[in-house]
Design a protein around this motif. Structure first.
Motif, mmCIF file in Angstrom:
data_model
loop_
_atom_site.group_PDB
_atom_site.id
_atom_site.type_symbol
_atom_site.label_atom_id
_atom_site.label_comp_id
_atom_site.label_asym_id
_atom_site.label_seq_id
_atom_site.Cartn_x
_atom_site.Cartn_y
_atom_site.Cartn_z
ATOM 1 N N ALA A 13 3.106 13.416 3.265
ATOM 2 C CA ALA A 13 3.089 14.679 4.000
ATOM 3 C C ALA A 13 3.457 14.439 5.460
ATOM 4 O O ALA A 13 3.367 13.314 5.977
ATOM 5 N N TYR A 14 3.863 15.535 6.127
ATOM 6 C CA TYR A 14 4.175 15.471 7.556
ATOM 7 C C TYR A 14 3.042 16.115 8.334
ATOM 8 O O TYR A 14 2.622 17.239 8.035
ATOM 9 N N LEU A 64 5.116 17.001 1.026
ATOM 10 C CA LEU A 64 6.541 16.791 0.759
ATOM 11 C C LEU A 64 6.823 16.187 -0.610
ATOM 12 O O LEU A 64 7.698 16.647 -1.323
ATOM 13 N N LYS A 65 6.091 15.149 -0.985
ATOM 14 C CA LYS A 65 6.342 14.507 -2.278
ATOM 15 C C LYS A 65 5.060 13.877 -2.796
ATOM 16 O O LYS A 65 4.148 13.552 -2.033
ATOM 17 N N LEU A 66 5.033 13.695 -4.110
ATOM 18 C CA LEU A 66 3.923 13.003 -4.763
ATOM 19 C C LEU A 66 4.440 11.663 -5.261
ATOM 20 O O LEU A 66 5.413 11.606 -6.013
ATOM 21 N N MET A 106 13.610 7.807 5.114
ATOM 22 C CA MET A 106 12.602 6.781 5.408
ATOM 23 C C MET A 106 12.312 5.904 4.200
ATOM 24 O O MET A 106 11.836 4.775 4.351
ATOM 25 N N LYS A 107 12.597 6.411 2.994
ATOM 26 C CA LYS A 107 12.284 5.659 1.773
ATOM 27 C C LYS A 107 12.944 4.292 1.757
ATOM 28 O O LYS A 107 12.467 3.377 1.085
ATOM 29 N N ARG A 138 11.864 17.029 4.282
ATOM 30 C CA ARG A 138 12.096 16.321 3.010
ATOM 31 C C ARG A 138 13.262 15.334 3.167
ATOM 32 O O ARG A 138 13.198 14.212 2.647
ATOM 33 N N VAL A 139 14.319 15.735 3.871
ATOM 34 C CA VAL A 139 15.453 14.835 4.126
ATOM 35 C C VAL A 139 15.011 13.638 4.959
ATOM 36 O O VAL A 139 15.395 12.494 4.692
#
Length: 421
Positions: free
Chosen positions: A271-272, A256-258, A309-310, A303-304
């Motif tokens: 990642a999920y 999902l993101k780095l 969660m951030k 991703r949402v």
């Protein structure tokens, strides 16, 4: 088999280079994952690329070889040299120069048949002549198309090949900066190598870095494949190495993101994991292999979810070790009139937390996070100004206070008064 500084797969040398640079205190006998002969071959390879940075220290256990690089004085990442030493066969190098010359000399795009015939003409002067069939030439052309070295276009049922127009429209200073600070910065290094008018290596890059995190360059191929999978919204099969348990695990996840740490430069994949139904993180330097898999139809929704969660992720941990859904942590700081920078620093570094100003010299930080343990190293930097602290997870609070007690004991400091005994 004779030794060669060229490599076919970077994974093996990647581990040795990391050991030499980060854990440069092992003797030859302590590299027990491979044979001593393998160690000698890999060490010689590293020395051929980084001879100016290789040093050794003689200890009771033996001779320890290590890489010593002062990143404040190096304006170009020397570890990129490992990416520019890939091995090749006689056929690879023969086809490369002949194909490039044929396409460069032709004013029009050429068909596969035409290119193959021209190759035969080139090699006919040798005795005996070497022949390449159309299948081999097609594979080489497709490899170069994927690398962006040549282009193809289809007219009717026929495919034509040509060299792309070379447009040097980039600013070398911008590429220099990109190559030293960005994931996959090695791409920028390759672009700079094409600049025929560049100055010497020591003067090419106009930038100097106080904190220059160069070891992430060894993960460039892994990061590239992960970013590509994200762009294509696909699952990946990841093999990662657990350094504590000394074993490899394989997981099927949605990348999902780095995330990149501003403190250490370390890179993490968020990642999920559908089987575990949870978000997880991987250190990219622990990832051994990435294989792109099927399309992830729920990529945008995941991703949402991660973005939401951030607000409760301090670092990269997304779950509480204690089993709580969320953990609360807060502490109160007291600072004197000449230390207003403490409040400014707290505001600057609070991340997902909040800061409450109680009076002119007192403030309180609080946060609800998935793993309060990630805050402890940061909280320790405020020791001597903390008047009160609370963790909803009692074990973490006890760990923090036990560490303080141990520090008091080591430095012979009384708990009350703070004066040496």
């Amino acid at each position: 088999m004779s030794y060669s500084e060229l490599i076919k797969n970077i994974n093996t040398i990647r581990e040795y280079m990391r050991d030499f640079y980060v854990f440069g205190f092992k003797s030859r006998e302590q590299f027990d994952s491979k044979s001593l002969r393998s160690y000698d071959d890999e060490r010689r390879r590293v020395e051929s690329w980084l001879g100016d940075y290789m040093q050794f220290r003689q200890t009771a256990e033996g001779k320890n070889v290590f890489i010593s690089i002062d990143s404040r004085k190096v304006n170009k990442n020397p570890l990129y040299r490992a990416w520019k030493t890939k091995s090749f066969t006689d056929g690879d190098i023969t086809l490369h120069f002949i194909i490039m010359d044929i396409l460069e000399s032709s004013e029009e795009p050429l068909t596969l048949k035409s290119i193959t015939q021209n190759i035969d003409r080139y090699l006919s002067v040798f005795e005996p002549p070497r022949l390449f069939d159309e299948s081999t030439v097609r594979k080489k052309l497709n490899e170069y198309i994927s690398e962006g070295i040549i282009e193809k276009k289809k007219i009717g049922k026929t495919i034509y090949y040509s060299k792309p127009e070379c447009t040097e429209c980039y600013d070398p200073s911008v590429i220099s900066f990109f190559s030293e600070i960005s994931p996959c910065g090695v791409i920028g290094s390759f672009l700079l190598d094409r600049d025929e008018n560049k100055k010497s290596e020591d003067n090419c890059n106009p930038f100097l870095f106080k904190h220059h995190y160069i070891t992430s360059s060894l993960d460039s191929e892994i990061v590239y494949m992960l970013l590509q999978a994200m762009q294509e919204k696909r699952y990946v099969d990841i093999q990662s190495f657990n350094r504590n348990k000394k074993r490899t695990r394989s997981l099927h996840v949605v990348p999902l993101k780095l995330y990149i740490s501003v403190q250490s430069g370390r890179q993490y994949l968020m990642a999920y994991h559908p089987k575990g139904k949870k978000m997880i993180s991987f250190r990219t330097d622990n990832i051994v292999k990435v294989v792109t898999a099927e399309e992830a139809e729920d990529f945008h929704a995941l991703r949402v979810t991660l973005d939401n969660m951030k607000n409760h992720i301090w670092g990269v941990s997304t779950r509480s070790v204690s089993g709580q859904r969320m953990e609360h942590v807060e502490f109160t700081l007291y600072y004197n009139d000449s230390e207003k920078h403490i409040l400014q620093r707290l505001e600057r570094e609070k991340r997902c937390g909040s800061v409450e100003r109680i009076d002119a010299n007192t403030c309180r930080f609080s946060a609800d996070v998935y793993d309060a343990g990630e805050l402890i190293p940061w909280i320790r930097t405020f020791i001597c100004r903390i008047t009160d602290i609370y963790f909803s997870d009692y074990e973490k609070e006890k760990l923090f206070k036990d560490d303080l007690e141990e520090m008091y004991r080591i430095y012979r400091i009384e708990e009350k008064g703070g004066e040496p005994k």
